[in-house]
Design an enzyme around this catalytic site. Structure first.
Site, PDB file in Angstrom:
ATOM      1  N   LYS A  73      47.095  13.661 -13.261  1.00  0.00           N
ATOM      2  CA  LYS A  73      48.566  13.673 -13.138  1.00  0.00           C
ATOM      3  C   LYS A  73      49.180  12.315 -13.429  1.00  0.00           C
ATOM      4  CE  LYS A  73      49.273  17.974 -10.865  1.00  0.00           C
ATOM      5  NZ  LYS A  73      49.436  18.732  -9.649  1.00  0.00           N
ATOM      6  N   ARG A 121      41.345  20.510  -7.089  1.00  0.00           N
ATOM      7  CA  ARG A 121      41.534  21.256  -8.344  1.00  0.00           C
ATOM      8  C   ARG A 121      41.484  20.246  -9.485  1.00  0.00           C
ATOM      9  NH1 ARG A 121      45.750  22.200 -11.729  1.00  0.00           N
ATOM     10  NH2 ARG A 121      45.984  24.255 -12.655  1.00  0.00           N
TER      11      ARG A 121
HETATM   12  N1  PMM Z   1      49.323  21.693 -10.626  1.00  0.00           N
HETATM   13  C1  PMM Z   1      49.362  22.267 -11.846  1.00  0.00           C
HETATM   14  C2  PMM Z   1      49.087  23.633 -12.000  1.00  0.00           C
HETATM   15  N2  PMM Z   1      48.738  24.399 -10.941  1.00  0.00           N
HETATM   16  N3  PMM Z   1      48.321  24.595  -8.640  1.00  0.00           N
HETATM   17  C3  PMM Z   1      48.281  24.041  -7.413  1.00  0.00           C
HETATM   18  N4  PMM Z   1      47.931  24.779  -6.341  1.00  0.00           N
HETATM   19  N5  PMM Z   1      48.565  22.728  -7.209  1.00  0.00           N
HETATM   20  C4  PMM Z   1      48.947  21.905  -8.229  1.00  0.00           C
HETATM   21  O1  PMM Z   1      49.263  20.721  -7.971  1.00  0.00           O
HETATM   22  C5  PMM Z   1      48.997  22.458  -9.545  1.00  0.00           C
HETATM   23  C6  PMM Z   1      48.675  23.835  -9.706  1.00  0.00           C
HETATM   24  C7  PMM Z   1      49.732  21.430 -13.032  1.00  0.00           C
HETATM   25  O2  PMM Z   1      48.632  20.833 -13.615  1.00  0.00           O
HETATM   26  P1  PMM Z   1      47.944  21.335 -14.988  1.00  0.00           P
HETATM   27  O3  PMM Z   1      49.019  21.932 -15.842  1.00  0.00           O
HETATM   28  O4  PMM Z   1      47.384  20.095 -15.574  1.00  0.00           O
HETATM   29  O5  PMM Z   1      46.872  22.304 -14.667  1.00  0.00           O
END
Ligand code: PMM
Length: 299
Positions: A226, A266
């Site tokens: 991020k 994650r």
């Molecule tokens: N961030 C992204 C997508 N899904 N889900 C949860 N639970 N928490 C998060 O902080 C989160 C998420 C965005 O990141 P990406 O697009 O790089 O996957």
């Protein structure tokens, strides 16, 4: 699990790991900010998910809609087309799959296709049918904090005390989810790093994961690649490194989150985080062994 720290490692309906779990990310999108376009085809996405499991992911989060700032919403049919076959393909290989969606219809069909968990970045706010669908299925549910959605995008949040406000707002969302019939032992909370938060907010939240654990639910931390990590690595003046050069920093956050008692992290790149959570587990084990070992002079 320790009562003193409030850490919760077990979620009803899923395997219990004796350490922080690793959730690998498969974004079936052309435009996610860190890996958009790479796995935008069902076969490539399934292969990537299986690769993440081989590298040590305990579960795989499949999403078909980018939430990066400025992204426009994908239509429902397209999201279904992206997500459901990938969920089905991975689940049929025995992978524990989580579906990352704000739409009840996508959650519903993904659950039928074998998903074990629903991850909703809107915390159930985007779609009024989401909570009933999750409750009826008896599925575990990730409730993430995000103010921006209702304001029409990933707006910058303004906080007097980001930790207190995120905890209070998550508590309110959890209450709504409980009222909607989701069982308390199936709710995960997530501070939503980068979602209507700037780098400073993200860092303060990471410094106070103990306060998020007081909510009494397993905690998911999703820091992977991020913007705040780019900011930390570059310092105030320089340009941040691109998202794919933030994996070592991500693994460092994984170690910190695991040490603080997170249920899962994650991440896009699994290998280093799989090592990080195992080191955190070993340190935790050494600490509890020390507590139970008789000290010299005692019998
Ligand atoms: N961030 C992204 C997508 N899904 N889900 C949860 N639970 N928490 C998060 O902080 C989160 C998420 C965005 O990141 P990406 O697009 O790089 O996957």
């Amino acid at each position: 699990m320790s009562k003193q720290t409030g850490r919760r490692r077990h979620l009803a309906g899923l395997s219990a790991w004796d350490r922080c779990a690793v959730m690998g990310v498969v974004n079936v999108t052309p435009d996610s900010f860190s890996d958009g376009g790479r796995y935008f085809d069902t076969t490539a996405a399934i292969k990537h998910g299986l690769g993440l499991v081989a590298e040590g992911a305990d579960l795989v989060d499949v999403g078909g809609e980018s939430t990066r700032p400025g992204a426009t919403r994908v239509d429902e049919d397209e999201e279904l087309r992206r997500v459901v076959p990938v969920v089905r393909g991975l689940a049929s290989e025995g992978v524990t799959v989580s579906v990352d969606t704000m739409r009840a219809s996508v959650a519903e069909q993904a659950l039928v296709a074998g998903a074990a968990l629903v991850n909703d970045v809107s915390g159930g706010l985007a779609d009024p049918r989401m909570i009933p669908v999750v409750a009826d299925a008896g599925a575990p549910f990730v409730v993430m904090h995000w103010r921006g959605l209702l304001a029409g995008g990933n707006v910058k949040g303004s906080y007097d005390d980001v930790v207190a406000e995120v905890v209070a707002e998550l508590r309110a969302r959890v209450e709504a989810v409980l009222e909607g019939g989701v069982a308390p032992d199936r709710i995960v909370v997530d501070p939503g790093l980068g979602f209507s938060k700037d780098a400073e907010h993200d860092l303060v939240l990471l410094a106070h994961l103990d306060r998020l654990l007081t909510l009494g639910h397993p905690l998911l931390v999703a820091a992977s690649r991020k913007r705040f990590l780019g900011r930390v690595l570059a310092g105030p003046e320089a340009a941040p490194p691109p998202a794919r050069e933030r994996d070592a920093a991500t693994a460092a956050v994984s170690a910190l989150a695991a040490h603080a008692g997170a249920w899962a992290v994650r991440v896009h790149e699994v290998r280093a985080t799989a090592d990080a959570v195992r080191v955190a587990r070993a340190v935790e084990g050494a600490r509890s062994a020390e507590r139970t070992r008789p000290t010299e002079g005692t019998r």
